[in-house]
Each structure stands twice: as C-alpha cells, then as structure tokens.
Design a protein around this motif. Structure first.
Motif, short mmCIF file in Angstrom:
data_model
loop_
_atom_site.label_atom_id
_atom_site.label_comp_id
_atom_site.label_asym_id
_atom_site.label_seq_id
_atom_site.Cartn_x
_atom_site.Cartn_y
_atom_site.Cartn_z
N GLU A 282 2.25 3.59 2.86
CA GLU A 282 1.90 2.97 4.14
C GLU A 282 3.00 2.00 4.54
O GLU A 282 3.53 2.09 5.65
CB GLU A 282 0.57 2.25 4.04
CG GLU A 282 0.11 1.65 5.36
CD GLU A 282 -1.30 1.12 5.32
OE1 GLU A 282 -1.53 0.03 5.86
OE2 GLU A 282 -2.17 1.80 4.73
N ASP A 283 3.37 1.08 3.64
CA ASP A 283 4.45 0.15 3.96
C ASP A 283 5.61 0.23 2.97
O ASP A 283 6.57 -0.52 3.06
CB ASP A 283 3.94 -1.29 4.05
CG ASP A 283 2.88 -1.61 3.00
OD1 ASP A 283 3.12 -1.27 1.84
OD2 ASP A 283 1.84 -2.18 3.36
N THR B 13 0.88 -1.16 0.00
CA THR B 13 0.00 0.00 0.00
C THR B 13 0.92 1.22 0.00
O THR B 13 1.70 1.41 0.94
CB THR B 13 -0.91 0.04 1.24
OG1 THR B 13 -1.69 -1.16 1.26
CG2 THR B 13 -1.83 1.26 1.21
N LYS C 227 5.18 -0.92 9.57
CA LYS C 227 4.10 -1.47 8.74
C LYS C 227 4.65 -2.42 7.69
O LYS C 227 3.98 -3.39 7.31
CB LYS C 227 3.32 -0.32 8.10
CG LYS C 227 2.50 0.47 9.11
CD LYS C 227 1.67 1.55 8.45
CE LYS C 227 0.80 2.27 9.48
NZ LYS C 227 -0.02 3.34 8.87
#
Length: 427
Positions: free
Chosen positions: A340-341, A337, A371
C-alpha cells in the motif's frame, strides 16, 4: 530546558543517516524553544570544518568539535580478540573529549544530556560526577544486532569469527549500559520493544522526523520508471545490499526488462562499484543535492540484508512521494502496510518481480508514492515527534523531582527523631 547533546559525529552537514537523525532532533528542539548545545567528535572518517558551518547554526547550537583519531588500529584490534571489551566502544574513549566535557558541565547547568548512539556511553560516569542532568540515550539502532546479522551472513570463517567477537563484546557493553541511563529514546518501535523487554529504564520510540515544508513531493512517474539507490557506502549494510542486488538480481531484471535503468548515489563509493561495468547501471557517487537526485528518478531500491534502526533515506524518499522496494530488514521500524505504501521483496525472485512490475506498471508506483507521503505526514512529522520527546523529557525530570522530595521527606523524619530514637511529638 537546557539540553546538551553529545554526538559521535557532527550533525551538520546532514548528509548521511546518523547526522540527519541528530540534526532533526537538534533543530526540532531549538524550534520548540529549548536551549541546545552540541559537542561532537571530529574524525578523519567524517571530518567537518567549523568554518563551513553556517553562522546561524553555530550560534543556535553552540556547536564545538573535539578532534579524535578513529582509525582502525590493527594491533589494538588484534589484541582486543583476547578481551571482553568492545573495540567499537574503546575507539570512542577520548581524554580530550572528557576534559572538555567536564569544563562544559562545570560552566553550565543542563536539564538533559542526550547521548547520540551507544558509542557516547563511556562518558556517563563523567556526566554523573559533574552534573545533576538526566541522561537520555538516543538509540539509533540496537547496535549489536547489526554485527550479529553481518556475522551470520559472512561466508569466510576467519572473518565470521572476528565479526562474531565484535558482535558479542558490543552486545555485552550495550546491554550492560542501558540500566545506567535515565531514559532511552529508540529510533524505531521495534527497537523500543527490544529495550523494554530487558530493562526497567523508561523507553520511548522517537523516529526520524521530517520537516514536511522542506520535502515537496513529486508524484509524476515516467512511462518507463528509473530506479535508484542513495546512501553512504561506508556503512557496511549498504555495500552488502548493493553487492547482493547487483550480483544476484540485476541481470535477471535485465533479461525481462532490458531497458531498465538503475542509478547509484552516495558518499564513499568502494572501488569495485566505481569500476563496475553492468548494463543499465550508472554509478553517480556523491551528489550535491540528494532531494534533486531523488526527484529525477522514480522508484527507490533498498535491498538491505542487515542493519537495525530506521532507514532515513527510505523515509525521505517516501516524503518525496516515491515508491520504495525494500526488504523486511530495510523496512524495519517503519509502520507500513505492505504493497500500500511500500513494497517488501525478501528474496531474489520477489525483488526481480517487484522491479519488473513497477517498470511495466508506472501507475502503481505513483499510487504507492502518494500513499507513502500520506504515511510520512501522519507519523513522521518532526513537530509531532519533538512534542513527544519533550513530554518524555518532562516525565524523566519529574521522576527526579519526586525522588528529591521523597529524600527530603525522609530527611525531615530523621531530624524529627531524638537521639535516643523517641519522636519529639511523644505518643
């Protein structure tokens, strides 16, 4: 199950992408209770002394090497321009390897013979002639796509012509051979989708798996994060990536954050990199412990412009809790994502912005690293991956059993008929 794995290079030591991907499968299958035998090419480019392999590893894998000359032959390479044969594949055709393979197949029964990469496909006919085993192609990449991408980006016309020829002939071979195996285990879901679109052969995506117990994350990020790249530099996409990053991007980063540091590690550093004199850049070369190198730094930079398959060093950095800045090509096959990560930076301005932002906001790098580790735990745990591979093997073997039963049934019907075509039961 008894599984024979044919490799274009030794899975041990797992010091670069290909061997690491093979080794994760080999060790995972053994830990799951299967018998495994490994046969591998041993070349001057990637040479391993059998004496240097731990006794326990040799015992469990029954590994053996066949020496082969994989050096580029300029005359043969030139002559290949006037054929439709893949020079990439031709280099891996070895009478010595074939002879030893025949002996192994005659001495032992295998359920599965797994080909690690398309370059082992020339031995399909030999396997069929001497074994009833099902053949699985472990596709580390869609190989021809790597060369197509490099050809597209090559600015020198003669070199582009040659790379285009290599890509075209490799594509012809690759697409022609995938219907000759019983299953394809692609290393990414994108590669799996590509194969499913062109063949009826069963396909599964089996990514690179991590033994989570061996990757203890380090989330703490320095107040002024250091950046790093680790990867074998005899793989053309890695060298291409670092040339682009150091030529087009690093100076712009230095203008905004003059104290930024970049550390480059990996085998086979080219001369131009060894001689590089650029502010903030340290060329470390091959390191004794890749994990320790990663833990010493904060953010991975993987600016790939070409390639295929999955970037193992990205997965490992994520497993160690590190933020990764890469391109769409670099992240290909990873179910991420964005922001996000992992961070995707597709061009020069975005790459400069991403590096400078994490340098000035280390807390963001730490959050992304946490994450990233969670993603690896969910999707890249080797035990889960091996379990999926076992199911795939069983499905392929079951298809063989069904076919054999069907053939037996048809044979029984033929025997039931009289010589004049009437059934003995007489209706």
């Amino acid at each position: 199950m008894n599984i024979l794995i044919l490799c274009n290079k030794s899975p041990f030591p797992p010091g670069e992408g290909g061997p690491m991907a093979i080794n994760s499968i080999v060790t995972g299958l053994i830990e799951a209770g299967h018998q495994v035998k490994v046969m591998a090419f041993n070349s001057e480019k990637y040479h391993v002394d059998l004496k240097d392999i731990p006794a326990e590893y040799k015992r469990k894998t029954r590994i053996e090497f066949i020496d082969v000359n994989l050096r580029i032959n300029k005359i043969k390479a030139f002559k290949n321009l006037f054929t439709d044969e893949s020079y990439h594949v031709q280099r891996f055709i070895s009478r010595a390897f074939e002879k030893r393979l025949v002996k192994v197949l005659e001495e032992e029964e295998f359920d599965i013979v797994q080909l690690e990469m398309i370059y082992m496909a020339p031995y399909i006919e030999t396997i069929r002639a001497h074994s009833d085993a099902k053949i699985v192609l472990r596709a580390h990449n869609v190989e021809h796509q790597i060369w197509e991408r490099m050809a597209e980006k090559e600015i020198f016309l003669l070199k582009r012509f040659y790379l285009t020829h290599l890509a075209r002939t490799l594509k012809k071979y690759e697409l022609g051979v995938i219907d000759k195996v019983d299953g394809i285990a692609a290393i990414t879901y994108t590669d799996a989708a590509f194969f499913r679109g062109i063949t009826a052969t069963p396909v599964i995506d089996i990514p690179y798996g991590i033994d989570l117990n061996k990757f203890i994350p380090s989330y703490e990020t320095n107040k002024k994060p250091s950046f790093y790249h680790i990867g074998s530099m005899n793989w053309r996409p890695n060298e291409e990536a670092m040339r682009w990053f150091l030529t087009e991007i690093w100076d712009k980063i230095n203008e905004r954050v003059p104290n930024a540091k970049l550390y480059l590690a990996g085998r086979n550093m080219p001369k131009w990199l060894k001689k590089l004199k650029k502010k903030g850049v340290s060329v470390v070369g091959e390191v004794p412990d890749a994990q320790e190198f990663v833990k010493q730094h904060d953010v991975a930079v993987v600016p790939l412009l070409s390639g295929s398959g999955i970037r193992i060093k990205i997965i490992e950095s994520m497993a160690l809790g590190k933020a990764v800045i890469t391109t769409i090509v670099g992240a290909e096959g990873i179910q991420y994502t964005e922001y996000e990560d992992i961070i995707i930076a597709e061009n020069v301005p975005k790459m400069v912005e991403a590096v400078c932002r994490l340098y000035n906001h280390p807390e963001e790098a730490e959050l992304i690293g946490r994450k990233a580790r969670k993603l690896v735990e969910e999707l890249y745990d080797n035990k889960k991956i091996i379990n999926r591979l076992q199911i795939f093997y069983n499905e392929i073997i079951s298809e063989r059993v069904i076919t054999e039963l069907k053939n037996m049934k048809e044979g029984a019907v033929e025997k039931w008929e009289t010589t004049d075509g009437r059934c003995k039961s007489g209706d």
